[in-house]
Design a protein around this motif. Sequence first.
Motif, PDB file in Angstrom:
ATOM      1  N   GLU A   1       0.787  -1.402   0.166  1.00 60.15           N
ATOM      2  CA  GLU A   1       0.154  -0.186   0.210  1.00 60.15           C
ATOM      3  C   GLU A   1       1.162   1.150   0.720  1.00 60.15           C
TER       4      GLU A   1
ATOM      5  N   VAL B   1       1.746   2.459  -3.216  1.00 60.68           N
ATOM      6  CA  VAL B   1       0.374   3.932  -4.127  1.00 60.68           C
ATOM      7  C   VAL B   1       0.396   4.937  -4.448  1.00 60.68           C
TER       8      VAL B   1
ATOM      9  N   ARG C   1      -4.624   6.297  -8.329  1.00 62.05           N
ATOM     10  CA  ARG C   1      -5.931   5.327  -8.684  1.00 62.05           C
ATOM     11  C   ARG C   1      -6.995   6.271  -9.701  1.00 62.05           C
TER      12      ARG C   1
ATOM     13  N   ARG D   1      -5.753   0.708  -8.858  1.00 66.07           N
ATOM     14  CA  ARG D   1      -4.847   1.475  -7.895  1.00 66.07           C
ATOM     15  C   ARG D   1      -3.629   1.307  -8.997  1.00 66.07           C
TER      16      ARG D   1
ATOM     17  N   TYR E   1       0.355   1.543  -8.881  1.00 65.32           N
ATOM     18  CA  TYR E   1       1.831   0.874  -7.599  1.00 65.32           C
ATOM     19  C   TYR E   1       3.196   2.070  -8.411  1.00 65.32           C
TER      20      TYR E   1
ATOM     21  N   LYS F   1      -0.590  -0.363 -12.964  1.00 71.11           N
ATOM     22  CA  LYS F   1      -2.153  -0.615 -13.213  1.00 71.11           C
ATOM     23  C   LYS F   1      -2.970  -1.606 -12.605  1.00 71.11           C
TER      24      LYS F   1
ATOM     25  N   GLU G   1      -8.887  -3.680 -10.614  1.00 69.00           N
ATOM     26  CA  GLU G   1      -9.583  -4.369  -9.300  1.00 69.00           C
ATOM     27  C   GLU G   1     -10.872  -4.870  -9.585  1.00 69.00           C
TER      28      GLU G   1
END
Length: 133
Positions: free
Chosen positions: A36, A39, A42, A47, A49, A65, A68
């Motif tokens: 996390e 990140v 978004r 999310r 990263y 990317k 999700e």
Amino acid sequence: MFLPTSHAVESSSYSPPPCQQFTFSQIELATRGFDESLVIGRGGFGRVYRGTITSGATLLDAAIKRLESTSNQGAVEFWAEIEMLSNLRHSHLVSLIGYCNEGKEMILVYWNEFIEREAESFLLFLIELVKDK
Ligand SMILES: Nc1ncnc2c1ncn2[C@@H]1O[C@H](COP(=O)(O)OP(=O)(O)OP(=O)(O)O)[C@@H](O)[C@H]1O
């Protein structure tokens, strides 16, 4: 979609192969298991990263990317992005390095544009410094 500026590929000695396919293990390694703390954004896909990914013998600073399950985007958008950005690669305007599609995972790997912008700004700063002397 994040709009990239033209990036430093042209001036770099690194010449990327056409859109690469990464394994999920490579992505996990690059993002430290989707930590996390990595990140950096978004979007509609999910999310994004910051990660360091290996491409041949080169380590690249990437924006990764991951689609999700809650996203209203899916396979159609994923493949459309790969196809569109792969076709644009020759213009050096595009930041896609590659993708990962293992099982249900759909992950896009881009150049980290912020790092490049920081490097460009620093270079311009150095040039100004030298000019003033
Ligand atoms: N190549 C990149 N380099 C650095 N940061 C990025 C990169 N791509 C995305 N980001 C970061 O992740 C955030 C979300 O980007 P993303 O493209 O997923 O969302 P978006 O621009 O809202 O597009 P969409 O919702 O249409 O997918 C950006 O605002 C930026 O902070």
